[in-house]
Design an enzyme around this catalytic site. Sequence first.
Site, PDB file in Angstrom:
ATOM      1  N   ASN A  19     -11.752  -1.808  12.047  1.00  0.00           N
ATOM      2  CA  ASN A  19     -11.189  -1.793  13.397  1.00  0.00           C
ATOM      3  C   ASN A  19     -12.284  -2.074  14.422  1.00  0.00           C
ATOM      4  O   ASN A  19     -13.434  -1.659  14.264  1.00  0.00           O
ATOM      5  CB  ASN A  19     -10.406  -0.508  13.700  1.00  0.00           C
ATOM      6  CG  ASN A  19     -11.125   0.787  13.403  1.00  0.00           C
ATOM      7  OD1 ASN A  19     -12.051   0.825  12.597  1.00  0.00           O
ATOM      8  ND2 ASN A  19     -10.716   1.851  14.047  1.00  0.00           N
ATOM      9  N   ASN A  26     -11.936  -1.635  21.935  1.00  0.00           N
ATOM     10  CA  ASN A  26     -12.420  -2.225  23.186  1.00  0.00           C
ATOM     11  C   ASN A  26     -12.221  -1.205  24.300  1.00  0.00           C
ATOM     12  O   ASN A  26     -11.249  -0.429  24.280  1.00  0.00           O
ATOM     13  CB  ASN A  26     -11.614  -3.500  23.482  1.00  0.00           C
ATOM     14  CG  ASN A  26     -12.229  -4.308  24.596  1.00  0.00           C
ATOM     15  OD1 ASN A  26     -12.046  -4.012  25.774  1.00  0.00           O
ATOM     16  ND2 ASN A  26     -12.984  -5.319  24.234  1.00  0.00           N
ATOM     17  N   GLU A  76      -6.852  -3.893   9.334  1.00  0.00           N
ATOM     18  CA  GLU A  76      -6.028  -4.810   8.537  1.00  0.00           C
ATOM     19  C   GLU A  76      -5.944  -6.173   9.211  1.00  0.00           C
ATOM     20  O   GLU A  76      -5.974  -7.219   8.557  1.00  0.00           O
ATOM     21  CB  GLU A  76      -4.606  -4.239   8.363  1.00  0.00           C
ATOM     22  CG  GLU A  76      -4.547  -2.944   7.579  1.00  0.00           C
ATOM     23  CD  GLU A  76      -4.696  -1.701   8.441  1.00  0.00           C
ATOM     24  OE1 GLU A  76      -5.383  -1.757   9.490  1.00  0.00           O
ATOM     25  OE2 GLU A  76      -4.132  -0.664   8.061  1.00  0.00           O
ATOM     26  N   CYS A 123      -0.489   0.942  10.249  1.00  0.00           N
ATOM     27  CA  CYS A 123       0.408   1.094  11.400  1.00  0.00           C
ATOM     28  C   CYS A 123       1.562   0.091  11.288  1.00  0.00           C
ATOM     29  O   CYS A 123       1.517  -0.849  10.475  1.00  0.00           O
ATOM     30  CB  CYS A 123      -0.360   0.914  12.708  1.00  0.00           C
ATOM     31  SG  CYS A 123      -0.690  -0.808  13.139  1.00  0.00           S
TER      32      CYS A 123
HETATM   33  N1  THU Z   1      -6.272   1.814  12.839  1.00  0.00           N
HETATM   34  C1  THU Z   1      -6.507   0.822  11.931  1.00  0.00           C
HETATM   35  O1  THU Z   1      -7.477   0.064  12.059  1.00  0.00           O
HETATM   36  N2  THU Z   1      -5.654   0.706  10.887  1.00  0.00           N
HETATM   37  C2  THU Z   1      -4.638   1.549  10.612  1.00  0.00           C
HETATM   38  O2  THU Z   1      -3.942   1.363   9.637  1.00  0.00           O
HETATM   39  C3  THU Z   1      -4.406   2.706  11.499  1.00  0.00           C
HETATM   40  C4  THU Z   1      -5.132   2.690  12.780  1.00  0.00           C
HETATM   41  C5  THU Z   1      -7.226   1.975  13.943  1.00  0.00           C
HETATM   42  C6  THU Z   1      -6.760   1.504  15.291  1.00  0.00           C
HETATM   43  C7  THU Z   1      -7.660   2.304  16.207  1.00  0.00           C
HETATM   44  O3  THU Z   1      -8.901   1.617  16.338  1.00  0.00           O
HETATM   45  C8  THU Z   1      -7.925   3.588  15.446  1.00  0.00           C
HETATM   46  O4  THU Z   1      -7.543   3.329  14.110  1.00  0.00           O
HETATM   47  C9  THU Z   1      -7.136   4.766  15.970  1.00  0.00           C
HETATM   48  O5  THU Z   1      -5.804   4.457  16.099  1.00  0.00           O
END
Ligand code: THU
Length: 136
Positions: A44, A47, A57, A88
């Site tokens: 992830n 920003n 993902e 998500c």
């Molecule tokens: N996040 C992901 O990268 N993938 C997921 O499957 C769940 C959530 C990240 C988004 C954000 O940067 C952080 O987790 C908190 O929501």
Amino acid sequence: MDGRTDELFDAALAVQANAHAPYSNFPVGAAIRSGSGRIYAGCNVENVSFPEGICAEAAAIGAMVSAGDREIVEVVTVANGEQLTTCCGGCRQRIREFAASSTPIHAAGPAGIRRTFTLGDLLPESFGPGHLAPEV
Ligand code: THU
């Protein structure tokens, strides 16, 4: 867990360490095995303008498509915490673009895979590319 899934988990765990998650403090790593057998990883990238952040993902899918691959055959995500973290809703749809309903998606913590789902488990009765295919 077979050796190839181990390898995918290792890639997801390694890339989680590169996450840019200073706002949520919730680093996530994702690794995709493509139809060609290659592995693509992403983390992830948050920003300061919060909605502009991207999920692990999405980053992994971007790497896969940028390299010219178009088929997802297995996914591992790694996140911390006691609660199981699954992709998500938006990322389920992003995976749907390139995967089958039977494609395994493993939800892992730092110690290993905790639960395995199929894409169809996570996104039943989904809208997919076939809906826009021309009728024959
Ligand atoms: N996040 C992901 O990268 N993938 C997921 O499957 C769940 C959530 C990240 C988004 C954000 O940067 C952080 O987790 C908190 O929501």
